[in-house]
Enzyme design. Structure first.
Site, PDB file in Angstrom:
ATOM      1  N   ARG A 128      -4.801 -70.638   4.254  1.00 26.40           N
ATOM      2  CA  ARG A 128      -3.468 -70.091   4.033  1.00 26.40           C
ATOM      3  C   ARG A 128      -3.213 -68.989   5.052  1.00 26.40           C
ATOM      4  O   ARG A 128      -4.119 -68.261   5.430  1.00 26.40           O
ATOM      5  CB  ARG A 128      -3.332 -69.512   2.625  1.00 26.40           C
ATOM      6  CG  ARG A 128      -3.114 -70.547   1.548  1.00 26.40           C
ATOM      7  CD  ARG A 128      -2.904 -69.923   0.190  1.00 26.40           C
ATOM      8  NE  ARG A 128      -4.089 -69.258  -0.293  1.00 26.40           N
ATOM      9  CZ  ARG A 128      -4.328 -67.959  -0.220  1.00 26.40           C
ATOM     10  NH1 ARG A 128      -3.425 -67.134   0.299  1.00 26.40           N
ATOM     11  NH2 ARG A 128      -5.448 -67.438  -0.677  1.00 26.40           N
ATOM     12  N   TYR A 161      -2.063 -77.348   6.141  1.00 26.88           N
ATOM     13  CA  TYR A 161      -3.123 -76.865   5.244  1.00 26.88           C
ATOM     14  C   TYR A 161      -2.657 -76.818   3.779  1.00 26.88           C
ATOM     15  O   TYR A 161      -1.519 -76.409   3.504  1.00 26.88           O
ATOM     16  CB  TYR A 161      -3.612 -75.463   5.681  1.00 26.88           C
ATOM     17  CG  TYR A 161      -4.556 -74.912   4.643  1.00 26.88           C
ATOM     18  CD1 TYR A 161      -5.853 -75.425   4.542  1.00 26.88           C
ATOM     19  CD2 TYR A 161      -4.140 -73.981   3.698  1.00 26.88           C
ATOM     20  CE1 TYR A 161      -6.709 -75.002   3.538  1.00 26.88           C
ATOM     21  CE2 TYR A 161      -4.995 -73.551   2.690  1.00 26.88           C
ATOM     22  CZ  TYR A 161      -6.277 -74.069   2.623  1.00 26.88           C
ATOM     23  OH  TYR A 161      -7.111 -73.656   1.623  1.00 26.88           O
ATOM     24  N   LYS A 187       0.641 -73.257  -4.493  1.00 28.04           N
ATOM     25  CA  LYS A 187       0.899 -71.812  -4.430  1.00 28.04           C
ATOM     26  C   LYS A 187       2.398 -71.524  -4.355  1.00 28.04           C
ATOM     27  O   LYS A 187       2.885 -70.559  -4.936  1.00 28.04           O
ATOM     28  CB  LYS A 187       0.192 -71.205  -3.227  1.00 28.04           C
ATOM     29  CG  LYS A 187      -1.298 -71.465  -3.182  1.00 28.04           C
ATOM     30  CD  LYS A 187      -1.989 -70.938  -4.402  1.00 28.04           C
ATOM     31  CE  LYS A 187      -3.491 -71.160  -4.312  1.00 28.04           C
ATOM     32  NZ  LYS A 187      -4.182 -70.679  -5.519  1.00 28.04           N
ATOM     33  N   HIS A 194      -2.549 -66.809 -11.367  1.00 27.68           N
ATOM     34  CA  HIS A 194      -3.635 -67.398 -10.567  1.00 27.68           C
ATOM     35  C   HIS A 194      -4.896 -67.413 -11.445  1.00 27.68           C
ATOM     36  O   HIS A 194      -5.819 -66.640 -11.225  1.00 27.68           O
ATOM     37  CB  HIS A 194      -3.839 -66.533  -9.311  1.00 27.68           C
ATOM     38  CG  HIS A 194      -4.676 -67.171  -8.250  1.00 27.68           C
ATOM     39  ND1 HIS A 194      -5.347 -66.433  -7.306  1.00 27.68           N
ATOM     40  CD2 HIS A 194      -4.948 -68.472  -7.964  1.00 27.68           C
ATOM     41  CE1 HIS A 194      -5.994 -67.250  -6.484  1.00 27.68           C
ATOM     42  NE2 HIS A 194      -5.778 -68.480  -6.863  1.00 27.68           N
ATOM     43  N   SER A 197      -8.931 -65.896  -4.533  1.00 30.77           N
ATOM     44  CA  SER A 197      -9.305 -67.182  -3.949  1.00 30.77           C
ATOM     45  C   SER A 197     -10.753 -67.172  -3.477  1.00 30.77           C
ATOM     46  O   SER A 197     -11.219 -66.182  -2.903  1.00 30.77           O
ATOM     47  CB  SER A 197      -8.408 -67.474  -2.745  1.00 30.77           C
ATOM     48  OG  SER A 197      -7.066 -67.392  -3.130  1.00 30.77           O
ATOM     49  N   CYS A 209     -13.540 -67.023  -5.119  1.00 28.08           N
ATOM     50  CA  CYS A 209     -14.432 -66.085  -5.807  1.00 28.08           C
ATOM     51  C   CYS A 209     -15.035 -66.713  -7.066  1.00 28.08           C
ATOM     52  O   CYS A 209     -15.504 -66.005  -7.953  1.00 28.08           O
ATOM     53  CB  CYS A 209     -13.689 -64.809  -6.180  1.00 28.08           C
ATOM     54  SG  CYS A 209     -13.360 -63.769  -4.760  1.00 28.08           S
ATOM     55  N   ASP A 268      -7.202 -73.157 -11.444  1.00 30.77           N
ATOM     56  CA  ASP A 268      -6.545 -72.308 -10.441  1.00 30.77           C
ATOM     57  C   ASP A 268      -5.260 -71.647 -10.912  1.00 30.77           C
ATOM     58  O   ASP A 268      -4.983 -70.525 -10.533  1.00 30.77           O
ATOM     59  CB  ASP A 268      -6.260 -73.156  -9.183  1.00 30.77           C
ATOM     60  CG  ASP A 268      -5.900 -72.306  -7.979  1.00 30.77           C
ATOM     61  OD1 ASP A 268      -6.571 -71.285  -7.757  1.00 30.77           O
ATOM     62  OD2 ASP A 268      -4.951 -72.664  -7.261  1.00 30.77           O
ATOM     63  N   ARG A 296     -12.491 -78.135   1.893  1.00 34.75           N
ATOM     64  CA  ARG A 296     -12.013 -78.365   0.517  1.00 34.75           C
ATOM     65  C   ARG A 296     -12.244 -79.793   0.054  1.00 34.75           C
ATOM     66  O   ARG A 296     -12.439 -80.699   0.859  1.00 34.75           O
ATOM     67  CB  ARG A 296     -10.499 -78.083   0.473  1.00 34.75           C
ATOM     68  CG  ARG A 296     -10.107 -76.656   0.833  1.00 34.75           C
ATOM     69  CD  ARG A 296     -10.254 -75.767  -0.343  1.00 34.75           C
ATOM     70  NE  ARG A 296      -9.911 -74.381  -0.068  1.00 34.75           N
ATOM     71  CZ  ARG A 296      -9.433 -73.547  -0.990  1.00 34.75           C
ATOM     72  NH1 ARG A 296      -9.233 -73.942  -2.220  1.00 34.75           N
ATOM     73  NH2 ARG A 296      -9.186 -72.297  -0.692  1.00 34.75           N
TER      74      ARG A 296
END
Ligand code: OXD
Ligand code: MN
Length: 593
Positions: free
Chosen positions: A70, A198, A207, A227, A249, A251, A276, A368
């Site tokens: 991002r 992306y 998002k 989130h 993000s 974590c 998420d 990913r």
């Protein structure tokens, strides 16, 4: 696909006049259509088929090397008034932004196909749910959207004749990073994204729609877009609660959402509702209810393995799209954290021949996978429940090597909102930029809140006032390190010990230790047998140093001052109370274990 909705048609026509594609293809989300799109993507080279025995139905995508995460500096909230987006968002005046984007999108799809992707966020027939339409010239986006959302007919059926839908226009353009824009117009429920393919920039349902636009809608309609993962946890007595947890993000939200309890905790069962994003709203009974608006996982691959996340390894064993992972010569995927194949070659995420002596990583650190939630072995069927699941505990988690203890409970909702609002965390590879830098990341929403965060804090306080039985709020930090920089807490499956304490607190089964920063566990209530942390480590994990926290409180004041008079007074009060509590315990090291 029969397209009856006049409003959708008109908007698609308007965007097609602007972008001038050669073809328009309306997607229905069917199995046959998906097969066709995947074959086309393989032909064009956007996807590489993987070994059908090892990875049935799975593909690899290699992105442009300049387009791997991002890009927060290219992400804008565009409104009439600057103060509506606040000091933590990039702002563009909506009129100016529209002119700029019209120029960039003019003719951008010449020679390309425009895919029309209707998607539904949330369960069918649910008061939570929202319909969106993404227009894109990327096949990669189209096949990802089918995994990430309830895509196609279901969305259009939900929409009916209504013109109330989130609009997203995306083009990979020429991938010029200098002309990359991810622009949100919350006043029009519209998103324009150009020059990136992306995930977080291009899968507009995620998002852009489910957090930035949804957070704005949530404020207008009295709900929260967060989130957060959502998980169920059942103890050996058969008692079950649901938890929503926010972490920045990369974590560990995905790992926590499908934690696998082991050893003496085998009697606990975890159910994954989402990893998420959570949409939360007060129910008629005064409890907070949550749904996961998404239908898939877009998780970080490196570090994922059978020790850290066995459930995810099973989830991604088929029908999965991999992005920027490495590939072994038998068309098997590989990334750091998995065992190196014994023989054969490895191609890195850019397709270059790789070996471990080269000094760079084979998989991109933000590589990913995209996989359907229904493939998760501990998938919770409640995921599809229109009324959502009742939330008993909210967790705010941060990544801090110092100062923040393993677990701490807020005194009440207002204090919990303060704990969330003052979160800071070290940056990760999920966004472009330096990694490991401490930054303020309130509620892990810094990059995702679509409006002024001062108003967002106020909205959290307002939602709390609507709840007769508010969830308890906790703060966790799995990432504290020792003098040698090693993580003290083993994390992953061992986090069940912390979840158990949270659950026991929710059931009023255990007491706690009041400290100036919040409620800490009494060590006898936290089952630490066999966890492998020595007494010095334990002391560090639960240490509260009033001096350090007074310094932290000063930094928090600096952050709060960004918002001027718009910051809710309740948070300043919490700050004053904290400082007073800390001053009264100055010189002590708390608690002593
Ligand atoms: C994500 C992120 O992709 O937070 O979920 O970056
Ligand atoms: Mn995320």
């Amino acid at each position: 696909m029969a397209m009856q909705n006049q409003k959708v048609r008109e908007w698609v026509d308007e965007m097609a006049r602007l972008t001038k594609p050669d073809r328009i293809v309306w997607l229905d989300g069917s199995e046959a259509e998906n097969r066709r799109l995947l074959a086309q993507a393989c032909e064009s080279g956007e996807l590489i088929p993987l070994n059908p025995q090892k990875h049935p139905g799975s593909y690899l995508h290699r992105s442009d090397p300049q387009d791997v995460a991002r890009t927060e500096h290219c992400t804008f909230i565009c409104t009439e008034k600057r103060e509506d987006v606040g000091p933590t968002n990039n702002w563009l005046p909506s009129g100016e932004a529209k002119t700029l984007l019209k120029g960039l999108f003019d003719g951008v799809m010449r020679g390309r196909t425009l895919y029309v992707i209707p998607f539904l966020l949330g369960p069918r027939h649910s008061p939570f749910s929202k319909v969106g339409i993404e227009l894109t010239d990327s096949l990669y986006v189209a096949v990802n959207m089918r995994i990430m959302t309830r895509m196609g007919e279901a969305a259009l059926e939900e929409l009916g004749e209504s013109g109330d839908f989130i609009k997203g226009l995306h083009s990979t353009g020429n991938l010029d990073p200098q002309k990359r824009y991810i622009c949100h117009f919350p006043e029009d429920k519209t998103i324009y994204s150009i020059n990136s393919g992306y995930g977080g920039n291009a899968l507009l349902s995620k998002k852009c729609a489910a957090l930035r636009i949804a957070s704005w809608l949530g404020r207008e309609e009295s709900w929260l877009a967060e989130h957060m993962l959502i998980m169920g946890i059942e103890n050996p007595q058969g008692e079950k609660i649901y938890i929503a947890a926010a972490l920045p993000s990369a974590c560990g939200k995905t790992n926590l959402a499908m934690l696998q309890p082991d050893g003496k905790f085998k009697g606990y069962r975890i159910f994954c509702v989402g990893d998420d994003i959570a949409w939360l709203r007060p129910g008629r009974d005064g409890q907070l209810y949550a749904v996961n608006p998404e239908a898939g996982f877009f998780g970080v691959a490196p570090g994922t393995n059978f020790q850290t996340n066995p459930n995810m390894m099973k989830t991604i064993s088929r029908n999965t799209l991999f992005t920027n992972v490495a590939m072994a010569s038998d068309q098997r995927v590989w990334w750091e954290g998995l065992e190196l194949p014994k023989d054969g070659e490895i191609l890195d995420w850019q397709g270059r021949l790789w070996d471990p002596t080269l000094g760079w990583k084979a998989a991109h650190p933000n590589a990913r996978f995209t996989a359907p939630i229904r493939q998760c072995p501990i998938y919770a069927p409640e995921w599809d429940r229109p009324e959502g699941v009742p939330i008993s505990a909210v967790i705010f988690g941060c990544r801090r090597s110092t100062i923040v203890p393993l677990i701490c409970e807020s005194f009440h909702w207002q204090h919990g909102v303060y704990l969330g609002a003052t979160m800071s965390s070290e940056t990760t590879a999920a966004a472009a930029g330096a990694v490991g830098v401490v930054r303020r990341d309130p509620m892990a929403m810094l990059p995702f809140c679509g409006y002024n965060m001062a108003d967002y804090f106020d909205h959290w306080l307002r939602i709390g006032r609507q709840l007769k039985r508010p969830p308890r709020i906790f703060r966790v930090n799995w990432f504290r390190t020792d003098e040698k920089g090693k993580f003290i807490w083993p994390g992953f499956g061992e986090n069940i010990r912390v979840l158990k304490w949270i659950m026991d607190r929710c059931h009023d089964k255990v007491d706690c230790l009041e400290t100036p920063i919040g409620r800490l566990p009494l060590l006898q209530d936290l089952d630490l047998e066999g966890v492998g942390v020595d007494p010095a480590g334990l002391r560090q994990l639960f240490e509260v140093d009033p001096e350090e926290w007074l310094k932290a409180a000063e930094e928090q004041t600096e952050f709060f001052s960004l918002f001027g008079t718009r910051l809710p007074g309740e948070l300043l009060k919490e700050q004053e109370f904290l400082v007073a509590r800390l001053r009264s315990r100055k010189g002590e090291h708390l608690p002593s274990v």
